[in-house]
Structures are given as structure tokens and as C-alpha cells.
Design a protein around this motif. Structure first.
Motif, mmCIF file in Angstrom:
data_model
loop_
_atom_site.group_PDB
_atom_site.id
_atom_site.type_symbol
_atom_site.label_atom_id
_atom_site.label_comp_id
_atom_site.label_asym_id
_atom_site.label_seq_id
_atom_site.Cartn_x
_atom_site.Cartn_y
_atom_site.Cartn_z
ATOM 1 N N VAL A 1 -16.917 12.814 29.022
ATOM 2 C CA VAL A 1 -17.854 11.717 28.751
ATOM 3 C C VAL A 1 -17.483 10.489 29.586
ATOM 4 C CG1 VAL A 1 -18.693 10.123 26.989
ATOM 5 C CG2 VAL A 1 -18.437 12.545 26.446
ATOM 6 N N THR A 2 -16.169 10.204 29.641
ATOM 7 C CA THR A 2 -15.717 9.056 30.448
ATOM 8 C C THR A 2 -16.071 9.247 31.916
ATOM 9 O OG1 THR A 2 -13.873 8.709 28.913
ATOM 10 C CG2 THR A 2 -13.703 7.686 31.076
ATOM 11 N N GLU A 3 -15.886 10.447 32.422
ATOM 12 C CA GLU A 3 -16.218 10.749 33.817
ATOM 13 C C GLU A 3 -17.718 10.575 34.071
ATOM 14 O OE1 GLU A 3 -15.894 14.502 36.968
ATOM 15 O OE2 GLU A 3 -14.893 14.586 35.012
ATOM 16 N N TYR A 4 -18.530 11.009 33.115
ATOM 17 C CA TYR A 4 -19.981 10.867 33.265
ATOM 18 C C TYR A 4 -20.390 9.393 33.306
ATOM 19 C CZ TYR A 4 -24.961 11.091 32.208
ATOM 20 O OH TYR A 4 -26.331 10.922 32.256
ATOM 21 N N VAL A 5 -19.806 8.592 32.412
ATOM 22 C CA VAL A 5 -20.147 7.161 32.351
ATOM 23 C C VAL A 5 -19.773 6.462 33.644
ATOM 24 C CG1 VAL A 5 -19.578 4.987 31.193
ATOM 25 C CG2 VAL A 5 -20.017 7.041 29.837
ATOM 26 N N LYS A 6 -18.564 6.724 34.143
ATOM 27 C CA LYS A 6 -18.124 6.061 35.372
ATOM 28 C C LYS A 6 -18.903 6.546 36.587
ATOM 29 C CE LYS A 6 -13.433 5.071 33.763
ATOM 30 N NZ LYS A 6 -11.983 5.290 33.983
ATOM 31 N N LYS A 7 -19.223 7.833 36.603
ATOM 32 C CA LYS A 7 -19.974 8.384 37.735
ATOM 33 C C LYS A 7 -21.358 7.768 37.844
ATOM 34 C CE LYS A 7 -21.397 12.811 39.734
ATOM 35 N NZ LYS A 7 -21.401 14.284 39.572
ATOM 36 N N ASN A 8 -21.973 7.468 36.684
ATOM 37 C CA ASN A 8 -23.314 6.894 36.672
ATOM 38 C C ASN A 8 -23.308 5.371 36.515
ATOM 39 O OD1 ASN A 8 -25.423 9.335 36.461
ATOM 40 N ND2 ASN A 8 -23.597 9.874 35.266
ATOM 41 N N ASP A 9 -22.105 4.780 36.610
ATOM 42 C CA ASP A 9 -21.960 3.316 36.573
ATOM 43 C C ASP A 9 -22.641 2.736 35.336
ATOM 44 O OD1 ASP A 9 -21.083 0.871 37.444
ATOM 45 O OD2 ASP A 9 -22.801 0.506 38.761
ATOM 46 N N LEU A 10 -22.261 3.221 34.152
ATOM 47 C CA LEU A 10 -22.905 2.801 32.911
ATOM 48 C C LEU A 10 -22.058 1.816 32.100
ATOM 49 C CD1 LEU A 10 -24.329 6.247 31.692
ATOM 50 C CD2 LEU A 10 -25.527 4.409 32.896
ATOM 51 N N VAL A 11 -20.875 1.424 32.594
ATOM 52 C CA VAL A 11 -20.052 0.450 31.877
ATOM 53 C C VAL A 11 -20.710 -0.917 31.975
ATOM 54 C CG1 VAL A 11 -17.788 -0.617 31.692
ATOM 55 C CG2 VAL A 11 -17.986 1.775 32.370
ATOM 56 N N ASP A 12 -20.855 -1.585 30.818
ATOM 57 C CA ASP A 12 -21.492 -2.907 30.785
ATOM 58 C C ASP A 12 -20.632 -3.897 31.561
ATOM 59 O OD1 ASP A 12 -22.626 -5.385 30.126
ATOM 60 O OD2 ASP A 12 -23.289 -4.631 28.176
ATOM 61 N N GLU A 13 -21.239 -4.589 32.545
ATOM 62 C CA GLU A 13 -20.475 -5.507 33.396
ATOM 63 C C GLU A 13 -20.016 -6.731 32.616
ATOM 64 O OE1 GLU A 13 -22.999 -6.375 36.644
ATOM 65 O OE2 GLU A 13 -22.876 -4.361 37.527
ATOM 66 N N LYS A 14 -20.804 -7.165 31.610
ATOM 67 C CA LYS A 14 -20.442 -8.363 30.857
ATOM 68 C C LYS A 14 -19.372 -8.064 29.811
ATOM 69 C CE LYS A 14 -25.019 -10.472 31.403
ATOM 70 N NZ LYS A 14 -26.204 -11.018 30.697
ATOM 71 N N ASN A 15 -19.427 -6.901 29.198
ATOM 72 C CA ASN A 15 -18.444 -6.513 28.176
ATOM 73 C C ASN A 15 -18.101 -5.047 28.382
ATOM 74 O OD1 ASN A 15 -16.879 -6.000 25.937
ATOM 75 N ND2 ASN A 15 -18.280 -6.979 24.485
ATOM 76 N N LYS A 16 -16.905 -4.792 28.939
ATOM 77 C CA LYS A 16 -16.524 -3.426 29.301
ATOM 78 C C LYS A 16 -16.216 -2.549 28.082
ATOM 79 C CE LYS A 16 -14.871 -4.524 33.915
ATOM 80 N NZ LYS A 16 -13.776 -4.374 34.902
ATOM 81 N N ALA B 1 -26.994 -0.064 24.093
ATOM 82 C CA ALA B 1 -25.580 0.077 24.467
ATOM 83 C C ALA B 1 -24.788 0.532 23.245
ATOM 84 C CB ALA B 1 -25.029 -1.239 25.010
ATOM 85 N N LEU B 2 -23.687 1.241 23.519
ATOM 86 C CA LEU B 2 -22.802 1.742 22.453
ATOM 87 C C LEU B 2 -21.355 1.425 22.816
ATOM 88 C CD1 LEU B 2 -24.252 5.320 21.763
ATOM 89 C CD2 LEU B 2 -24.403 3.345 20.228
ATOM 90 N N LYS B 3 -20.538 1.178 21.780
ATOM 91 C CA LYS B 3 -19.113 1.036 22.010
ATOM 92 C C LYS B 3 -18.525 2.387 22.413
ATOM 93 C CE LYS B 3 -17.882 -2.895 19.083
ATOM 94 N NZ LYS B 3 -17.030 -3.373 17.965
ATOM 95 N N TRP B 4 -17.379 2.346 23.094
ATOM 96 C CA TRP B 4 -16.756 3.603 23.537
ATOM 97 C C TRP B 4 -16.465 4.535 22.354
ATOM 98 C CZ3 TRP B 4 -16.359 5.617 28.207
ATOM 99 C CH2 TRP B 4 -16.461 4.796 29.336
#
Length: 580
Positions: A412-427, A451-454
Motif C-alpha cells: 500500500v505504501t509503495e502504491y501511494v508513493k508511486k502515484n504521489d498521493l501523500v498530502d503535501e500540506k500534511n504528510k 483523504a485518509l490517515k495512514w
């Protein structure tokens, strides 16, 4: 015949004249039993009862009860021994050997079919149609069923070992067995049976056994028809047997230096000390001498050897234990009831008990008469579901593949980073794209959550995956089961007269033998136990033991078998000791 409950018509004490007549009838029916053995079975002065019953089919049966166990039953003036008698005298009847899986069928009322009979190297026992015979299991000479031969031995061979072999009348765990103390069969080593099994599987098929026997029979017929041709040279069978004997002779050269009695005396001494050191506990005393010999000394006998006290210089167990008491002062034996001796004391500080275990003998190898138990390694996994397939679509994991929690988080972490889905204002937040929306959100949440928390992301992902359990036993391939693994369930129930019984189920899930667990509990708490098929569950057995024994069950499962506490249900109901 006794697969269903029967109705008791009468139960009376047997008169002396009737006992003498019964002994005469038994002597004629079972000539292998000596007069001393018959006197032991049908004592002159001890309590001995005659019980008349009606089976569920309305058949009239007479049961002879001694030592609180049914010893014989009579149908239409024909006497038959029970399994309790055959456990004491296993050679009283001709026996047919079968596989352990067949026993459940026999208990259910089925007859023994010839394809299920294991043909030993010495051939089948010689019986006629209607002769009384017993049934044993591979690796154990203790009979578990008895009945009458449906056909003679010659007809069995002519039929190609097909069809009905033994019409079963009585089995271990049927209602006639339940009329006694409900004890388990003893372990009587069967050297030939051990050779038939390799890691629990047949190494020689029944067809190969029959084929080999037919070859020997054909060769014998040819020798009889042309005797001159075979006088000068040995047959192939004789050559093979000669080679086997020669090989055995090389291995047994050291044994030949001593007499057979001396060899058996040494084996008795070794098994006696091993049993006291590794099997018997102080809490088990007083311990019946017969139980000590059958359950403890037999299990300490090295593989490939047979413990037979009649072949020793002592001849009887009582004499052997008397020598251990008088000359070595290791044990103290006392007659607690008439004719029944028990070991009441053991000198644990005796120098002999501090002996070094002979090389090659594994004291802990057979703690309960079974092979050493190693608990399984159980892991909770999560299987990829159809709904989450798009989330794992770019990976090597597809629908149905099982992943560990750490692997799920990693993908899941790999998918999020690959698609650049981390919120820029609140990681700490992950933005929801269309794929995550379809996979993780409910329809009512589509417009409200962007948005969802990790942690929420991970929990939602695993919450939509199929939970499964991976079970790995040492030396065996992993087994994957859907859902959470069933815990061992321990509970207490009330029976008639407010008597408590402890019930244990789901032992098979952890590859525990219910009969071995029942025997271990019997030794620990000195209470009777029974095994019953678990209603509604295929191939599962319920262990039931008298009294509230949850505490002892917990010690056995946690300390001896090393089952993790989280996989045992009901231990919290153990009685707490109050103030005295």
C-alpha cells in the motif's frame, strides 16, 4: 451389535457352581487360555456378575462382568471375549490387521472388508467360516474389535481379497466398551506393523502384498509338482530369506554372546529405569503395576525390540518388581486390594535412577506413548480480494494470494508513493484517488472523504481482505485455512446427579492425538475418560474426563504440548482455590 445403546434386563452376582461351568465353557471355547489365566478372569471369591441385556435390535445377550469390566458376552450359547479381555491376552484369538482409519468405520457398525486387511509376511491366520477372530491396527497388537470370519482363509485368497472378511460384533468405543471403565487400548509393539509405515504412509501396497504371496504360492506348487528340479539348489525365496538371516546375524553378533534371558533381563532393567526417570511422576502414585508395565515400560522399549517378561529370568512382573524392591530398594510395592498390586513409593534419590541414558535412547522421544510433539507455527495472513485487485494490480500479487500484514502495508505504501498521493500540506494524510475510492470507501463516503490517515488506510485495506491462517508443523509444508484458526475448546458440563465432566475439542486442528491426550489426563488426575465422535464435525473426537479438570488440562496443553494460551479457549473457567 453394540453400536447403539442397549437395555439392561437384570444384573446378579454369579454363583460358585455357575462360575465353574463358565470356566469349563471358556476352556473349550478358548483353548489358548491356561487354567491360571481362566482363574484370574473368573475368580472364585471376588465379585463377578452376570448381566442380561437386550440390544437395540431386540437380541438377547448375556454379559459376564469381573474387575468392573465386561470380560465376555454370550449370544445363542456362543461365548466371545470383549476388548478388555483381549487387551490382557491378545493372543487368545486369531487376528486380522487393518489400518487406523478403518477403525472409525468399524465403530460406526461396519464390517471389516477384505481390501482393508493388511496381509503380513507370514500370511493370513487360518480360520474357518464363523470362527471368532479379532482385529488389530498396524503398529499395535492390542485388538480394537472382534467378530466372526465371514469366509475361510482359503476363500479369502481365492476371492482376491475382495468382499466381506469379518462380521464385526464388538469394538473399542462402542456401548459394550462404555459399560466398563472406558480405558484406552494399551500399546503393544508390533515390529512387522512398524515396517509397513514410513512417516505414517504405506510403503508397500496391499496389491503388492497379495502379488508377492501369490508368487510364493505358485512357486511352492511348482516345487511339489517337480520336486527333483529343486532338490539340488535353493529356491529364490529361500535365497532371499537366507540373505535376510545373514544380515540379521551380522547385526545381532553382540546379542549372541549373551543368552536370550540375559538380553531380556537387561532390556527390562533399562526400560524400568527409563520409565521411572522419564514417565512416572510423584502425583501418579500409587500406580498399578500393570499400568506401569503396559503404559510406561512398553513406551520406553527401543524401536525394533519387544519387551516380553515371560522370556526373562523373572517370568512374572510381580517377581521382577519384588527384586527391584528387595535388592535395589528403588520402589516399594504394596497390595492395596486383594490380588492387585500398586507401586506406592519410589526412591527418586536412588543411585540407579541417576544413571546416564544409554546412547541412542531418547528419553523425551515418547513422552506419552507417542512421537515427540512439536507445536505448530501459526501466522495470520490476509488474502487479496476481488475488490482490492486494482490496488494490487501493478504488483506480482493477484487475487487469492495471501500476504502478511507487513507485506500489505509495504504494497500500500509503495502504491501511494508511486502515484504521489501523500498530502503535501500534511504528510500524515493520503489523498484518495479513484482506485482507492472504489477499493476502500463506501458509496455514502464518496463525496465526503478526500483523504485518509495512514493508519486508517492500512486498517481499511486489511479489513476488506479475506483473513486466513497459515499453519506450519516442523518438517511439513505450510497449510492455509480460511478464517481464524479454531482454538482448543475446554469446557465443563453437568451430568446426572450433578456430576461434573470436562470436555475438550478441536485437538485435531493442532495435530494432537485425542487418545494420547486422554491417556495423559487419566495419569495426571486418576479419573476415567472417554472419546466420542464430535456431533456435526467430521473426523473430530471429543475427549471427556470426569470432574472439573480445567486446571490440569491447562497445565498439559501449555507446559507439555507448548500450545500458546491464545489458542486455548476456556482456561479462565478453572476453579480457584479458596481459603482453607
Amino acid at each position: 451389535m453394540f453400536a447403539k445403546p442397549f437395555r439392561v434386563k437384570s444384573n446378579v452376582a454369579m454363583k460358585g457352581s455357575d462360575r465353574r461351568k463358565l470356566k469349563a465353557d471358556l476352556s473349550a471355547a478358548f483353548p489358548t487360555l491356561s487354567s491360571d489365566e481362566l482363574t484370574e478372569l473368573v475368580p472364585n471369591k471376588e465379585e463377578f456378575n452376570v448381566v442380561k441385556i437386550y440390544t437395540h435390535k431386540g437380541e438377547s445377550v448375556t454379559i459376564y462382568i469381573g474387575h468392573k469390566n465386561p470380560l465376555f458376552f454370550e449370544i445363542e450359547k456362543q461365548l466371545y471375549p470383549t476388548v478388555y479381555t483381549l487387551w490382557r491376552y491378545p493372543a487368545a484369538l486369531p487376528t486380522f490387521k487393518t489400518w487406523p482409519l478403518v477403525l472409525n468405520k468399524l465403530i460406526g457398525g461396519a464390517d471389516l472388508m477384505l481390501p482393508g486387511v493388511v496381509v503380513p509376511s507370514v500370511g493370513l491366520p487360518v480360520v474357518k467360516r464363523g470362527d471368532c477372530c479379532a482385529v488389530t491396527l498396524v503398529n499395535n497388537r492390542a485388538p480394537v474389535a472382534l467378530g466372526t470370519a465371514s469366509v475361510s482363509t482359503g476363500e479369502m485368497i481365492n476371492l482376491g481379497m475382495k468382499g466381506r472378511g469379518v462380521h464385526v460384533l464388538h469394538t473399542h468405543m462402542d456401548h459394550l466398551w462404555s459399560f466398563g471403565d472406558k480405558s484406552c487400548p494399551p500399546t503393544l509393539p508390533d515390529e512387522e506393523g512398524e515396517a509397513l509405515l514410513v512417516n505414517g504412509e504405506e510403503c508397500v501396497s496391499e496389491e503388492e502384498e497379495l502379488e508377492e504371496k501369490s508368487k510364493k504360492s505358485a512357486l511352492q506348487e511348482q516345487q511339489e509338482s517337480e520336486p527333483a528340479k529343486y532338490l539340488a539348489c535353493p529356491t529364490a525365496v529361500e535365497k532371499e530369506e537366507g540373505i535376510k538371516k545373514a544380515n540379521e546375524g551380522r547385526e545381532d553378533d553382540q546379542d549372541d554372546e549373551s543368552s536370550p534371558q540375559e538380553v531380556m533381563d537387561a532390556l527390562l532393567w533399562q526400560c524400568f529405569l527409563l520409565a521411572l526417570k522419564s514417565k512416572v511422576k510423584k502425583s501418579e502414585l500409587p500406580l498399578l503395576t500393570s499400568t506401569f508395565f503396559r503404559n510406561h515400560m512398553f513406551s520406553c522399549c527401543p524401536r525394533g525390540k519387544l519387551l516380553d517378561i515371560k522370556k526373562s529370568s523373572y517370568k512374572k512382573l510381580s517377581k521382577f518388581l519384588h527384586v527391584m524392591q528387595e535388592e535395589h530398594s528403588i520402589v516399594r510395592v504394596k497390595e492395596l486390594s486383594k490380588g492387585v498390586e500398586s507401586i506406592v513409593e519410589v526412591d527418586w534419590k536412588s543411585p540407579e535412577l541417576r544413571f546416564s541414558v544409554p546412547e541412542g535412547t531418547d528419553v523425551e522421544a515418547v513422552p506419552l506413548g507417542e512421537t515427540q510433539y512439536n507445536p505448530p507455527e501459526i501466522t495470520t495472513l490476509y488474502s487479496v480480494s476481488a475488490r482490492l485487485q486494482p490496488l494490487f494490480g501493478d504488483t506480482t500479487k493477484r487475487k487469492g494470494m495471501a500476504l502478511q500484514p507487513a507485506e500489505v502495508r509495504s504494497f500500500v505504501t509503495e502504491y501511494v508513493k508511486k502515484n504521489d498521493l501523500v498530502d503535501e500540506k500534511n504528510k500524515n494524510y493520503v489523498r484518495i484517488n479513484p482506485i482507492l475510492c472504489d477499493c476502500l470507501l463506501e458509496k455514502s463516503e464518496y463525496q465526503d472523504i478526500d483523504a485518509l490517515k495512514w493508519d486508517d488506510l492500512f486498517s481499511r485495506t486489511m479489513g476488506r481482505m479475506q483473513v486466513c491462517s497459515q499453519i506450519v508443523f516442523p518438517g511439513q509444508p505450510a497449510v492455509l485455512k480460511k478464517g481464524h484458526i479454531e482454538p482448543i475448546d475446554v469446557s465443563v458440563a453437568s451430568r446426572g446427579s450433578n456430576k461434573k465432566v470436562t470436555m475438550i475439542k478441536n485437538l485435531e486442528v493442532y495435530a494432537l492425538d485425542p487418545s494420547a491426550v486422554a491417556t495423559a489426563l487419566q495419569h495426571r488426575v486418576q479419573a476415567s475418560s472417554i472419546l466420542q465422535p464430535l456431533p456435526g464435525a467430521k473426523d473430530k473426537v471429543l475427549v471427556q474426563i470426569q470432574g472439573n479438570q480445567i486446571q490440569q488440562v491447562g497445565h498439559l496443553l501449555l507446559d507439555h504440548y507448548r500450545i500458546p494460551r491464545k489458542y486455548i479457549q476456556g482456561l479462565e473457567k478453572a476453579p480457584r482455590g479458596g481459603k482453607k
